[in-house]
Design a protein around this motif. Structure first.
Motif, PDB file in Angstrom:
ATOM      1  N   SER A  54    -108.077 -73.450  66.900  1.00 34.95           N
ATOM      2  CA  SER A  54    -107.646 -72.123  67.316  1.00 34.95           C
ATOM      3  C   SER A  54    -108.808 -71.370  67.941  1.00 34.95           C
ATOM      4  O   SER A  54    -109.919 -71.354  67.415  1.00 34.95           O
ATOM      5  CB  SER A  54    -107.105 -71.346  66.118  1.00 34.95           C
ATOM      6  OG  SER A  54    -106.820 -70.012  66.487  1.00 34.95           O
ATOM      7  N   THR A  55    -108.556 -70.764  69.096  1.00 35.22           N
ATOM      8  CA  THR A  55    -109.567 -69.939  69.758  1.00 35.22           C
ATOM      9  C   THR A  55    -109.236 -68.462  69.627  1.00 35.22           C
ATOM     10  O   THR A  55    -109.854 -67.624  70.278  1.00 35.22           O
ATOM     11  CB  THR A  55    -109.660 -70.296  71.254  1.00 35.22           C
ATOM     12  OG1 THR A  55    -108.380 -70.092  71.863  1.00 35.22           O
ATOM     13  CG2 THR A  55    -110.069 -71.743  71.436  1.00 35.22           C
ATOM     14  N   ALA A  57    -109.277 -64.830  68.267  1.00 33.36           N
ATOM     15  CA  ALA A  57    -110.218 -63.979  67.539  1.00 33.36           C
ATOM     16  C   ALA A  57    -110.091 -62.568  68.091  1.00 33.36           C
ATOM     17  O   ALA A  57    -109.629 -62.360  69.222  1.00 33.36           O
ATOM     18  CB  ALA A  57    -111.657 -64.486  67.678  1.00 33.36           C
ATOM     19  N   SER A 350    -112.713 -66.790  70.664  1.00 33.94           N
ATOM     20  CA  SER A 350    -113.539 -67.139  69.507  1.00 33.94           C
ATOM     21  C   SER A 350    -115.017 -67.161  69.873  1.00 33.94           C
ATOM     22  O   SER A 350    -115.868 -66.692  69.103  1.00 33.94           O
ATOM     23  CB  SER A 350    -113.112 -68.500  68.948  1.00 33.94           C
ATOM     24  OG  SER A 350    -113.178 -69.495  69.968  1.00 33.94           O
TER      25      SER A 350
END
Length: 438
Positions: A54-55, A57, A350
């Protein structure tokens, strides 16, 4: 039966009626042709992609901003980023450095819209559930163990139907959340309150009725000059495919090959760049983007303005295409190169917010060091003032100066009756402070 004359009159009336209908149809505005669905795109994912992660953020202080936004009596909260702050310096260096020379004035505001963030997270969760083959990811998305098992069984049946090994369509799904630029003039309040609306996009664009973004602010600035707003948006790119311009496209392109799961039927975004242009990205679902920063600016009137979307080839002979983009061929696209292996996309959310957090930590450490230094200087100055003297006449109460020495004060005795005898019968004397107790 009608007579010959009556039949002729009837035929004439019918002709007149048909003629009036044709005239009315010609007078009405023509409806635009309905966009046709382009053929599906045959594209394999890059073979050297890192394991999916997962990126997604958000800002390190996002929760505090969200609390303030929920208590604010407006759909969104705008907070000015102070020019002297570490965050401002980081944003200018990482996002705005290429266009600083063209700006006469600009401000940066951090934007928090709880409703748009909720829509974004719901869309991200939907894509992860539809396209992942990981039981852990399904659990992170809130699916119970039984539901996750049923979905994985359906994926196995899908593989058997298409006679392929599991995950033959490539690695597991990655959301590829990135911070990208979108320029606008005169619609800032609407965008911040309601987001970018794909329903209002024109189908005549290079990639149809989508929402267009760039990873370089120079592309957005070339289209929007004068007084305008540059939005820094969090964009959910997901499975992004490199595609030639296709005007009239109304939705995400379909995948020609079977996807990684039975629900993986379409790409999630489109990427494209001309040989002398900047990369641009297009999404067709309004829930896949949310503004995080608003840069309000005024451009210089004497600044050299390049043609829209055309870069300075002497300054930038080529541009990089992120590694997660499907279907990109360097040989067929001069002026474009794939990002080197192992190098993260710097605008992945991220990566960006991890670097921002480091900058904020350094800023806090610097501020703490400056505060300690300032306090020490104040303490040194105060001590110097106390030691340097307490009065101009030499009789003050200062320490170490401006009065008699301790030895002379200790030896001073006030004699009330004028007797010079050393006997202390006339009074009790405090030898410590030189003051007689009467």
């Amino acid at each position: 039966m009608l007579q010959a004359g009556q039949a002729a009159i009837l035929a004439q009336l019918q002709q007149q009626h048909q003629q009036r209908l044709r005239q009315q149809a010609a007078a009405q505005p023509r409806m635009p042709p309905r966009p046709t669905s382009p053929p599906p795109i045959y594209a394999q994912p890059p073979a050297d992609l890192p394991p999916a992660a997962s990126t997604f953020a958000l800002h390190p202080d996002h929760l505090a901003s969200l609390d303030r936004a929920l208590a604010y009596p407006e759909p969104f909260l705008r907070e000015l980023v102070a020019p002297e702050s570490a965050e401002f310096e980081f944003l200018v260096a990482e996002l705005l450095a290429p266009i600083l020379g063209q700006l006469q004035f600009f401000t940066i505001e951090r934007v928090t819209n709880a409703g748009l963030l909720a829509q974004f997270e719901a869309r991200r969760r939907q894509l992860r559930v539809l396209k992942t083959r990981s039981a852990q990811t399904l659990g992170e998305c809130g699916l119970a163990a039984r539901q996750a098992a049923l979905m994985l069984a359906a994926h196995a049946a899908f593989d058997a139907k298409h006679q392929r090994a599991p995950c033959s369509a490539g690695c597991d799904f990655a959301d590829n959340c990135a911070l990208l630029f979108h320029g606008s003039r005169g619609a800032a309040e609407s965008v911040l309150a309601d987001g970018l609306d794909a329903r209002l996009a024109s189908a005549t664009g290079l990639h149809g009725a989508g929402l267009y973004f760039a990873d370089d602010p120079r592309k957005a600035l070339a289209y929007v000059r004068g007084k305008a707003t540059l939005f820094v948006c969090l964009v959910l790119l997901g499975d992004c495919v490199f595609s030639r311009p296709t005007p009239g496209r109304a939705r995400e392109p379909r995948k020609a090959l079977p996807g990684r799961t039975c629900g993986d039927r379409c790409f999630d975004s489109v990427a494209w760049a001309a040989a002398a242009g900047y990369p641009e990205y297009v999404v067709y679902n309004s829930a896949q983007c949310v503004p995080l920063y608003a840069v309000t600016y005024i451009t210089k009137t004497d600044a050299v303005v390049p043609a829209p979307g055309v870069r300075d080839l002497a300054e930038m002979p080529f541009v990089l295409v992120p590694r997660f983009v499907w279907g990109f061929d360097e040989g067929a696209n001069p002026g474009l190169k794939r990002q080197p292996p192992g190098a993260p996309f710097r605008l992945h959310a991220s990566v960006f917010f991890a670097n921002l957090n480091k900058a904020l930590e350094k800023g806090r450490e610097k501020a703490a060091a400056e505060l300690i230094k300032s306090l020490e200087e104040e303490e040194d100055n105060l001590s110097a003032d106390l030691w340097d003297g307490g009065g101009d006449d030499g009789g003050g109460d200062g320490i170490g100066g401006g009065g008699d020495s301790d030895d002379s004060r200790d030896n001073e005795i006030k004699i009330e009756d004028g007797d010079d005898d050393d006997d202390d019968d006339d009074g009790d004397v405090d030898d410590h402070n030189g003051i007689e107790e009467m």
